[in-house]
Design an enzyme around this catalytic site. Structure first.
Site, PDB file in Angstrom:
ATOM      1  N   ASP A  48     -32.940  16.548  33.599  1.00 15.28           N
ATOM      2  CA  ASP A  48     -34.176  17.232  34.166  1.00 15.28           C
ATOM      3  C   ASP A  48     -33.838  18.859  33.259  1.00 15.28           C
ATOM      4  O   ASP A  48     -32.837  18.594  33.361  1.00 15.28           O
ATOM      5  CB  ASP A  48     -33.534  17.717  35.516  1.00 15.28           C
ATOM      6  CG  ASP A  48     -33.500  17.873  36.686  1.00 15.28           C
ATOM      7  OD1 ASP A  48     -34.514  19.242  36.485  1.00 15.28           O
ATOM      8  OD2 ASP A  48     -34.211  17.232  37.850  1.00 15.28           O
ATOM      9  N   ASN A  73     -36.842  11.631  46.744  1.00 15.71           N
ATOM     10  CA  ASN A  73     -37.842  12.711  47.633  1.00 15.71           C
ATOM     11  C   ASN A  73     -38.651  12.199  48.222  1.00 15.71           C
ATOM     12  O   ASN A  73     -39.497  11.375  46.930  1.00 15.71           O
ATOM     13  CB  ASN A  73     -37.827  14.233  46.786  1.00 15.71           C
ATOM     14  CG  ASN A  73     -36.229  14.448  47.092  1.00 15.71           C
ATOM     15  OD1 ASN A  73     -35.522  14.679  47.963  1.00 15.71           O
ATOM     16  ND2 ASN A  73     -36.347  15.385  45.828  1.00 15.71           N
ATOM     17  N   GLU A  86     -41.520  17.369  44.041  1.00 16.32           N
ATOM     18  CA  GLU A  86     -42.447  18.569  43.217  1.00 16.32           C
ATOM     19  C   GLU A  86     -43.446  17.844  43.239  1.00 16.32           C
ATOM     20  O   GLU A  86     -44.794  17.887  41.755  1.00 16.32           O
ATOM     21  CB  GLU A  86     -41.764  19.637  42.860  1.00 16.32           C
ATOM     22  CG  GLU A  86     -41.307  20.690  43.312  1.00 16.32           C
ATOM     23  CD  GLU A  86     -39.497  20.872  43.188  1.00 16.32           C
ATOM     24  OE1 GLU A  86     -40.088  20.756  41.811  1.00 16.32           O
ATOM     25  OE2 GLU A  86     -38.960  21.681  42.955  1.00 16.32           O
ATOM     26  N   HIS A 100     -39.513   9.444  41.078  1.00 17.86           N
ATOM     27  CA  HIS A 100     -38.706   9.793  40.940  1.00 17.86           C
ATOM     28  C   HIS A 100     -37.290   9.604  41.123  1.00 17.86           C
ATOM     29  O   HIS A 100     -37.116  10.250  42.140  1.00 17.86           O
ATOM     30  CB  HIS A 100     -38.756  10.429  39.924  1.00 17.86           C
ATOM     31  CG  HIS A 100     -39.187  12.027  40.876  1.00 17.86           C
ATOM     32  ND1 HIS A 100     -40.062  12.596  40.886  1.00 17.86           N
ATOM     33  CD2 HIS A 100     -38.374  12.595  40.357  1.00 17.86           C
ATOM     34  CE1 HIS A 100     -40.022  13.505  41.989  1.00 17.86           C
ATOM     35  NE2 HIS A 100     -38.923  13.814  40.623  1.00 17.86           N
ATOM     36  N   MET A 101     -35.751   8.855  40.663  1.00 21.74           N
ATOM     37  CA  MET A 101     -35.145   9.331  41.477  1.00 21.74           C
ATOM     38  C   MET A 101     -34.234  10.072  40.215  1.00 21.74           C
ATOM     39  O   MET A 101     -34.343  10.430  38.777  1.00 21.74           O
ATOM     40  CB  MET A 101     -34.007   7.576  40.960  1.00 21.74           C
ATOM     41  CG  MET A 101     -32.669   7.301  41.582  1.00 21.74           C
ATOM     42  SD  MET A 101     -32.206   6.017  40.743  1.00 21.74           S
ATOM     43  CE  MET A 101     -32.998   5.261  42.149  1.00 21.74           C
ATOM     44  N   HIS A 102     -33.369  11.065  41.189  1.00 23.05           N
ATOM     45  CA  HIS A 102     -32.773  12.144  40.598  1.00 23.05           C
ATOM     46  C   HIS A 102     -31.041  11.481  40.625  1.00 23.05           C
ATOM     47  O   HIS A 102     -30.889  10.736  41.229  1.00 23.05           O
ATOM     48  CB  HIS A 102     -32.257  13.716  41.870  1.00 23.05           C
ATOM     49  CG  HIS A 102     -33.329  13.606  41.730  1.00 23.05           C
ATOM     50  ND1 HIS A 102     -33.700  15.265  40.954  1.00 23.05           N
ATOM     51  CD2 HIS A 102     -34.460  13.837  41.905  1.00 23.05           C
ATOM     52  CE1 HIS A 102     -34.733  15.617  41.175  1.00 23.05           C
ATOM     53  NE2 HIS A 102     -35.572  14.925  41.938  1.00 23.05           N
TER      54      HIS A 102
END
Length: 117
Positions: A31, A88, A96, A101-103
């Site tokens: 990120d 999210n 955003e 996507h996966m954090h």
């Protein structure tokens, strides 16, 4: 919905980043605004805007997100101490970029998932 975004440009290598992992289904990279010592994004190589857009055809891709997250956690040596996976969905969650996507976050105690008000 717009078909290209920063993630599609990273996946197709129009934007150069240090890729941690890439195969035919998913891509992983750091990120740009890390919130923990380890903060990796894992994205499907196809555009799925939000969790609400997932279909049964995407099950293999979603499983791969988790498999790759576990591999990266082990490679970064945070698998034993623990890490957090976050996806999210839409505005109220803080999404955003409308490309699922996966954090993957870890490398320090992360505290409670939500702050008490």
């Amino acid at each position: 919905m717009k078909k290209d975004n920063i993630f599609t440009n990273i996946i197709t290598k129009k934007i150069k980043v240090d890729l941690l992992y890439q195969d035919e289904l998913v891509t992983a990279f750091y990120d740009l605004n890390p919130q923990a010592p380890v903060h990796v994004l894992i994205v499907p190589n196809i555009l799925i805007p939000t969790v609400n857009h997932i279909t049964t055809n995407d099950e293999i891709i979603l499983g791969r997100l988790f498999v790759v997250a576990a591999k990266i956690a082990k490679r970064k040596n945070i698998h034993a101490s623990g890490y957090r996976l976050i996806v999210n969905c839409n505005h109220h969650s803080g999404q955003e970029i409308y490309h699922l996507h996966m954090h993957l976050l870890g490398g320090k105690p992360l505290g409670p998932l939500l702050q008490q008000e």
